[in-house]
Design a protein around this motif. Structure first.
Motif, short mmCIF file in Angstrom:
data_model
loop_
_atom_site.label_atom_id
_atom_site.label_comp_id
_atom_site.label_asym_id
_atom_site.label_seq_id
_atom_site.Cartn_x
_atom_site.Cartn_y
_atom_site.Cartn_z
N LEU A 1 0.83 -1.19 0.00
CA LEU A 1 0.00 0.00 0.00
C LEU A 1 0.87 1.25 0.00
N ARG A 2 1.95 1.23 0.77
CA ARG A 2 2.86 2.37 0.78
C ARG A 2 3.41 2.63 -0.61
N TRP A 3 3.80 1.56 -1.32
CA TRP A 3 4.35 1.74 -2.67
C TRP A 3 3.29 2.25 -3.62
N SER A 4 2.06 1.81 -3.45
CA SER A 4 0.98 2.33 -4.29
C SER A 4 0.81 3.83 -4.06
N VAL A 5 0.87 4.23 -2.81
CA VAL A 5 0.73 5.65 -2.47
C VAL A 5 1.91 6.44 -3.03
N LEU A 6 3.11 5.93 -2.87
CA LEU A 6 4.29 6.64 -3.38
C LEU A 6 4.23 6.77 -4.89
N GLY A 7 3.87 5.69 -5.57
CA GLY A 7 3.76 5.75 -7.02
C GLY A 7 2.70 6.73 -7.47
N ALA A 8 1.58 6.74 -6.79
CA ALA A 8 0.50 7.66 -7.14
C ALA A 8 0.91 9.10 -6.87
N ALA A 9 1.82 9.29 -5.93
CA ALA A 9 2.27 10.64 -5.59
C ALA A 9 3.33 11.15 -6.56
N GLY A 10 3.77 10.30 -7.47
CA GLY A 10 4.74 10.74 -8.47
C GLY A 10 6.19 10.57 -8.04
N VAL A 11 6.45 9.69 -7.12
CA VAL A 11 7.82 9.45 -6.67
C VAL A 11 8.56 8.65 -7.75
N ASP A 12 9.67 9.19 -8.24
CA ASP A 12 10.46 8.51 -9.27
C ASP A 12 11.65 7.76 -8.68
N VAL A 13 12.18 8.23 -7.57
CA VAL A 13 13.38 7.63 -6.97
C VAL A 13 13.17 7.54 -5.46
N VAL A 14 13.54 6.39 -4.90
CA VAL A 14 13.47 6.21 -3.45
C VAL A 14 14.87 5.88 -2.97
N LEU A 15 15.37 6.67 -2.03
CA LEU A 15 16.71 6.49 -1.48
C LEU A 15 16.65 5.49 -0.32
N VAL A 16 17.42 4.43 -0.41
CA VAL A 16 17.42 3.42 0.66
C VAL A 16 18.79 3.28 1.31
N SER A 17 19.68 4.23 1.08
CA SER A 17 21.03 4.10 1.60
C SER A 17 21.10 4.18 3.12
#
Length: 63
Positions: free
Chosen positions: A5-21
């Motif tokens: 669900l979080r990824w669905s929300v992020l994708g819908a929000a237009g997030v192109d890059v997620v930093l996981v460092s």
């Protein structure tokens, strides 16, 4: 909130890059969640493809 669900929300929000460092150990679960969602939802898969294209275009414009 569930990961998918979080990824669905992020994708819908237009997030192109997620930093996981900050915590790289979360990457496999994040990757699996995005992949599973993309495999089950053609619209989400298209959003991922479009985001990847934008990131690659931005990288190509870098000196």
């Amino acid at each position: 909130m569930r990961r998918s669900l979080r990824w669905s929300v992020l994708g819908a929000a237009g997030v192109d890059v997620v930093l996981v460092s900050a915590k790289p150990s979360v990457f496999p679960a994040m990757y699996d969640a995005v992949l599973a969602k993309a495999q089950s939802d053609p619209q989400f898969a298209a959003q991922v493809d479009a985001a990847a294209a934008r990131v690659l275009a931005a990288k190509a414009d870098m000196p």
